[in-house]
Design a protein around this motif. Structure first.
Motif, PDB file in Angstrom:
ATOM      1  N   ARG A 234      11.198 -11.958  21.758  1.00 41.08           N
ATOM      2  CA  ARG A 234      10.722 -11.906  20.370  1.00 41.08           C
ATOM      3  C   ARG A 234      11.912 -12.045  19.424  1.00 41.08           C
ATOM      4  O   ARG A 234      12.977 -11.480  19.678  1.00 41.08           O
ATOM      5  N   TYR A 235      11.680 -12.805  18.352  1.00 45.20           N
ATOM      6  CA  TYR A 235      12.721 -13.093  17.372  1.00 45.20           C
ATOM      7  C   TYR A 235      12.290 -12.509  16.034  1.00 45.20           C
ATOM      8  O   TYR A 235      11.214 -12.839  15.529  1.00 45.20           O
ATOM      9  N   THR A 236      13.123 -11.634  15.476  1.00 38.42           N
ATOM     10  CA  THR A 236      12.777 -10.951  14.233  1.00 38.42           C
ATOM     11  C   THR A 236      13.983 -10.971  13.289  1.00 38.42           C
ATOM     12  O   THR A 236      15.109 -11.280  13.683  1.00 38.42           O
ATOM     13  N   ASP A 237      13.721 -10.615  12.044  1.00 33.45           N
ATOM     14  CA  ASP A 237      14.776 -10.474  11.033  1.00 33.45           C
ATOM     15  C   ASP A 237      15.594 -11.754  10.866  1.00 33.45           C
ATOM     16  O   ASP A 237      16.828 -11.719  10.777  1.00 33.45           O
ATOM     17  N   TRP A 238      14.904 -12.889  10.825  1.00 33.20           N
ATOM     18  CA  TRP A 238      15.604 -14.142  10.555  1.00 33.20           C
ATOM     19  C   TRP A 238      16.321 -14.051   9.223  1.00 33.20           C
ATOM     20  O   TRP A 238      15.777 -13.573   8.223  1.00 33.20           O
TER      21      TRP A 238
END
Length: 280
Positions: A234-238
């Motif tokens: 999961r990829y967050t806080d771009w």
């Protein structure tokens, strides 16, 4: 002394979430490749959390990774995070379940390590051109490389879902090699893949409404049928501020200078997350 298996990343993925369709949108999905490129700004980055599972000859291992990836104008340049082993079953105690801190700056990797000489806290290795800042993820699809992301999504249209868009399909190692010959040339050699057009990775990718990856699930079974892998990232806080610094030089010790009472650390490159060094 902490065993090097703490940095092995092979882990179970939680079940794929249901794809909740939203009313059809008249607007086409934004291009994830262009959305990704716009994120490549100095001292900005993205946070990742990951669970990966690998089964080899019926034996399963599972590891979690959490960390941050720092970008420059050229793409990912640094990583720091933590890896730890999760017991696969409640009645089995993981061989080592203490977390290992990992920092990768350029091509130099730093790993936390117990039992070092006084004042030393980190072992350091020069990993050469084979590794990049997203290689401490177990994903073999380097989705933060725009060329690779483009190859993965070529010919596919995002399906509108709750919160963004959904893509799924398969990509071959031949596709990945064409997208990044230098990197995947090393991968093919390490994995001993002689027919890259026949070895596939199945994927499910979710993006935000802006087109940025929010979740990537992949699975593959190596052609010998003895090894299967599934990874959920999961990829967050771009766009978050991310500045990764190497540990102080006086707290590090080169890997070759570590006094070893166990040959296992010499196998470190065989168990690092994701990069195909675990091939037999």
């Amino acid at each position: 002394m902490r065993r090097w298996t703490t940095v092995a990343v092979a882990a179970l993925i939680a079940s794929a979430p249901a794809v909740l369709a939203t009313p059809a949108s008249a607007t086409a999905a934004p291009d994830p490749v262009q959305a990704l490129k716009r994120q490549f700004r100095p001292e900005k980055g993205v946070h990742i959390t990951e669970v990966a599972r690998m089964t080899y000859k019926g034996e399963a291992s599972r590891t979690r990774v959490s960390g941050r990836i720092q970008f420059a104008a050229t793409g990912p340049v640094a990583f720091d995070g933590t890896s730890y082993v999760v017991p696969e079953r409640e009645d089995v105690i993981a061989p080592v379940n203490e977390p290992t801190d990992m920092t990768l700056v350029g091509r130099r990797l730093y790993l936390s390590w117990d039992g070092l000489p006084d004042g030393k806290k980190w072992v350091t290795l020069d990993l050469g051109d084979f590794f990049t800042a997203h290689d401490l993820s177990a994903q073999r699809i380097t989705v933060l490389n725009p060329s690779v992301l483009n190859a993965m999504l070529r010919g596919r249209t995002g399906e509108p879902v709750s919160g963004g868009y959904f893509y799924q399909g398969k990509v071959t190692y031949a596709d990945l090699y064409r997208a990044d010959p230098k990197h995947y040339g090393s991968v093919l050699k390490a994995l001993r893949i002689s027919a890259p057009s026949k070895q596939t990775i199945a994927f499910k990718l979710w993006t935000s409404r802006d087109g940025l990856p929010t979740r990537l699930m992949t699975s593959e079974t190596e052609r010998n049928k003895r090894t299967s892998r599934s990874i959920d990232t999961r990829y967050t806080d771009w766009g978050a501020e991310v500045i990764v610094l190497a540990p102080p030089a006086d707290e590090t010790i080169p890997f070759d200078d570590v006094p070893l009472d166990d040959p296992e650390p010499k196998e470190i490159l065989n168990v690092l997350p994701g990069r195909a060094r675990d091939a037999a």
